[in-house]
Design a protein around this motif. Sequence first.
Motif, PDB file in Angstrom:
ATOM      1  N   ILE A 297       0.861  -1.176   0.000  1.00 30.87           N
ATOM      2  CA  ILE A 297       0.000   0.000   0.000  1.00 30.87           C
ATOM      3  C   ILE A 297       0.895   1.222   0.000  1.00 30.87           C
ATOM      4  O   ILE A 297       1.717   1.405   0.887  1.00 30.87           O
ATOM      5  CB  ILE A 297      -0.933   0.006   1.230  1.00 30.87           C
ATOM      6  CG1 ILE A 297      -1.858  -1.205   1.190  1.00 30.87           C
ATOM      7  CG2 ILE A 297      -1.721   1.293   1.275  1.00 30.87           C
ATOM      8  CD1 ILE A 297      -2.732  -1.344   2.412  1.00 30.87           C
ATOM      9  N   LYS A 298       0.747   2.017  -1.031  1.00 28.71           N
ATOM     10  CA  LYS A 298       1.574   3.223  -1.145  1.00 28.71           C
ATOM     11  C   LYS A 298       0.947   4.351  -0.341  1.00 28.71           C
ATOM     12  O   LYS A 298      -0.262   4.412  -0.180  1.00 28.71           O
ATOM     13  CB  LYS A 298       1.719   3.626  -2.597  1.00 28.71           C
ATOM     14  CG  LYS A 298       2.451   2.574  -3.396  1.00 28.71           C
ATOM     15  CD  LYS A 298       2.850   3.112  -4.723  1.00 28.71           C
ATOM     16  CE  LYS A 298       3.531   2.006  -5.483  1.00 28.71           C
ATOM     17  NZ  LYS A 298       4.785   2.325  -5.997  1.00 28.71           N
ATOM     18  N   ASN A 299       1.812   5.230   0.153  1.00 32.48           N
ATOM     19  CA  ASN A 299       1.313   6.397   0.867  1.00 32.48           C
ATOM     20  C   ASN A 299       0.567   7.303  -0.094  1.00 32.48           C
ATOM     21  O   ASN A 299       0.999   7.528  -1.209  1.00 32.48           O
ATOM     22  CB  ASN A 299       2.475   7.182   1.500  1.00 32.48           C
ATOM     23  CG  ASN A 299       3.132   6.413   2.609  1.00 32.48           C
ATOM     24  OD1 ASN A 299       2.505   5.573   3.235  1.00 32.48           O
ATOM     25  ND2 ASN A 299       4.392   6.690   2.849  1.00 32.48           N
ATOM     26  N   LYS A 300      -0.549   7.820   0.367  1.00 32.47           N
ATOM     27  CA  LYS A 300      -1.299   8.767  -0.436  1.00 32.47           C
ATOM     28  C   LYS A 300      -0.598  10.117  -0.379  1.00 32.47           C
ATOM     29  O   LYS A 300      -0.073  10.513   0.650  1.00 32.47           O
ATOM     30  CB  LYS A 300      -2.724   8.902   0.079  1.00 32.47           C
ATOM     31  CG  LYS A 300      -3.565   7.681  -0.184  1.00 32.47           C
ATOM     32  CD  LYS A 300      -4.992   7.925   0.202  1.00 32.47           C
ATOM     33  CE  LYS A 300      -5.831   6.721  -0.137  1.00 32.47           C
ATOM     34  NZ  LYS A 300      -7.227   6.944   0.173  1.00 32.47           N
ATOM     35  N   VAL A 301      -0.584  10.807  -1.494  1.00 24.50           N
ATOM     36  CA  VAL A 301       0.041  12.114  -1.580  1.00 24.50           C
ATOM     37  C   VAL A 301      -1.020  13.173  -1.321  1.00 24.50           C
ATOM     38  O   VAL A 301      -2.072  13.171  -1.948  1.00 24.50           O
ATOM     39  CB  VAL A 301       0.683  12.328  -2.972  1.00 24.50           C
ATOM     40  CG1 VAL A 301       1.228  13.733  -3.100  1.00 24.50           C
ATOM     41  CG2 VAL A 301       1.767  11.300  -3.213  1.00 24.50           C
TER      42      VAL A 301
ATOM     43  N   ILE B  83      -2.028  16.834  -1.863  1.00 25.27           N
ATOM     44  CA  ILE B  83      -1.641  17.899  -2.785  1.00 25.27           C
ATOM     45  C   ILE B  83      -1.246  19.174  -2.036  1.00 25.27           C
ATOM     46  O   ILE B  83      -0.322  19.874  -2.437  1.00 25.27           O
ATOM     47  CB  ILE B  83      -2.751  18.189  -3.829  1.00 25.27           C
ATOM     48  CG1 ILE B  83      -2.264  19.149  -4.916  1.00 25.27           C
ATOM     49  CG2 ILE B  83      -3.989  18.746  -3.171  1.00 25.27           C
ATOM     50  CD1 ILE B  83      -1.254  18.571  -5.823  1.00 25.27           C
ATOM     51  N   ASP B  84      -1.905  19.461  -0.930  1.00 25.67           N
ATOM     52  CA  ASP B  84      -1.554  20.658  -0.156  1.00 25.67           C
ATOM     53  C   ASP B  84      -0.146  20.559   0.413  1.00 25.67           C
ATOM     54  O   ASP B  84       0.593  21.549   0.441  1.00 25.67           O
ATOM     55  CB  ASP B  84      -2.565  20.905   0.968  1.00 25.67           C
ATOM     56  CG  ASP B  84      -3.920  21.332   0.427  1.00 25.67           C
ATOM     57  OD1 ASP B  84      -3.945  22.019  -0.620  1.00 25.67           O
ATOM     58  OD2 ASP B  84      -4.938  20.982   1.038  1.00 25.67           O
ATOM     59  N   ASP B  85       0.249  19.355   0.854  1.00 26.72           N
ATOM     60  CA  ASP B  85       1.613  19.170   1.358  1.00 26.72           C
ATOM     61  C   ASP B  85       2.644  19.366   0.248  1.00 26.72           C
ATOM     62  O   ASP B  85       3.706  19.949   0.464  1.00 26.72           O
ATOM     63  CB  ASP B  85       1.778  17.770   1.960  1.00 26.72           C
ATOM     64  CG  ASP B  85       1.017  17.598   3.263  1.00 26.72           C
ATOM     65  OD1 ASP B  85       0.615  18.617   3.867  1.00 26.72           O
ATOM     66  OD2 ASP B  85       0.819  16.436   3.675  1.00 26.72           O
ATOM     67  N   LYS B  86       2.338  18.876  -0.951  1.00 28.74           N
ATOM     68  CA  LYS B  86       3.255  19.034  -2.078  1.00 28.74           C
ATOM     69  C   LYS B  86       3.344  20.501  -2.508  1.00 28.74           C
ATOM     70  O   LYS B  86       4.424  21.002  -2.817  1.00 28.74           O
ATOM     71  CB  LYS B  86       2.813  18.178  -3.269  1.00 28.74           C
ATOM     72  CG  LYS B  86       3.129  16.723  -3.089  1.00 28.74           C
ATOM     73  CD  LYS B  86       4.618  16.529  -3.018  1.00 28.74           C
ATOM     74  CE  LYS B  86       5.029  15.125  -3.255  1.00 28.74           C
ATOM     75  NZ  LYS B  86       6.470  14.947  -3.123  1.00 28.74           N
ATOM     76  N   LEU B  87       2.217  21.196  -2.549  1.00 30.90           N
ATOM     77  CA  LEU B  87       2.218  22.609  -2.934  1.00 30.90           C
ATOM     78  C   LEU B  87       3.004  23.451  -1.943  1.00 30.90           C
ATOM     79  O   LEU B  87       3.611  24.457  -2.311  1.00 30.90           O
ATOM     80  CB  LEU B  87       0.788  23.135  -3.061  1.00 30.90           C
ATOM     81  CG  LEU B  87      -0.003  22.619  -4.253  1.00 30.90           C
ATOM     82  CD1 LEU B  87      -1.444  23.104  -4.179  1.00 30.90           C
ATOM     83  CD2 LEU B  87       0.635  23.022  -5.556  1.00 30.90           C
ATOM     84  N   PHE B  88       3.015  23.036  -0.700  1.00 30.57           N
ATOM     85  CA  PHE B  88       3.739  23.775   0.340  1.00 30.57           C
ATOM     86  C   PHE B  88       5.242  23.809   0.075  1.00 30.57           C
ATOM     87  O   PHE B  88       5.928  24.733   0.487  1.00 30.57           O
ATOM     88  CB  PHE B  88       3.445  23.146   1.707  1.00 30.57           C
ATOM     89  CG  PHE B  88       4.096  23.858   2.852  1.00 30.57           C
ATOM     90  CD1 PHE B  88       3.608  25.074   3.301  1.00 30.57           C
ATOM     91  CD2 PHE B  88       5.211  23.320   3.470  1.00 30.57           C
ATOM     92  CE1 PHE B  88       4.216  25.743   4.354  1.00 30.57           C
ATOM     93  CE2 PHE B  88       5.829  23.978   4.527  1.00 30.57           C
ATOM     94  CZ  PHE B  88       5.324  25.197   4.964  1.00 30.57           C
ATOM     95  N   LEU B  89       5.754  22.820  -0.651  1.00 30.74           N
ATOM     96  CA  LEU B  89       7.189  22.751  -0.940  1.00 30.74           C
ATOM     97  C   LEU B  89       7.639  23.797  -1.961  1.00 30.74           C
ATOM     98  O   LEU B  89       8.795  24.184  -1.994  1.00 30.74           O
ATOM     99  CB  LEU B  89       7.560  21.359  -1.464  1.00 30.74           C
ATOM    100  CG  LEU B  89       7.361  20.189  -0.503  1.00 30.74           C
ATOM    101  CD1 LEU B  89       7.615  18.876  -1.233  1.00 30.74           C
ATOM    102  CD2 LEU B  89       8.267  20.325   0.701  1.00 30.74           C
ATOM    103  N   ASN B  90       6.710  24.238  -2.809  1.00 32.64           N
ATOM    104  CA  ASN B  90       7.051  25.199  -3.859  1.00 32.64           C
ATOM    105  C   ASN B  90       7.314  26.574  -3.273  1.00 32.64           C
ATOM    106  O   ASN B  90       6.803  26.928  -2.221  1.00 32.64           O
ATOM    107  CB  ASN B  90       5.910  25.299  -4.874  1.00 32.64           C
ATOM    108  CG  ASN B  90       5.644  23.986  -5.560  1.00 32.64           C
ATOM    109  OD1 ASN B  90       6.558  23.228  -5.825  1.00 32.64           O
ATOM    110  ND2 ASN B  90       4.387  23.710  -5.825  1.00 32.64           N
TER     111      ASN B  90
END
Length: 97
Positions: A4-8, A10-17
Amino acid sequence: MGDIKNKVNIDDKLFLNTYNADTISHLIIKDQAVCADCKDKPCTELCPARVYEHKDDKITVGFEGCLECGACRIACPHDNIDWNYPRGGFGIQFRLA
């Protein structure tokens, strides 16, 4: 049963930008009257960065957080968004990790 892969999130990913926001918008609503007559307002739903918001019977544009994907110009059924890349040196800087 596979891993089972970790769900991504999107808000956490956008925070990196990071953003170098311009004072001049590169996203322009051509005619607010066209937006007022637009029933579904797909720009408010399709933009992954939630740049467009329907508020007080107008579409507001928070261009500072734009991901520069161009989805909004494709989503608008009335061709009512004037979309350009930000001026040189401005806009988003993607971080992948």
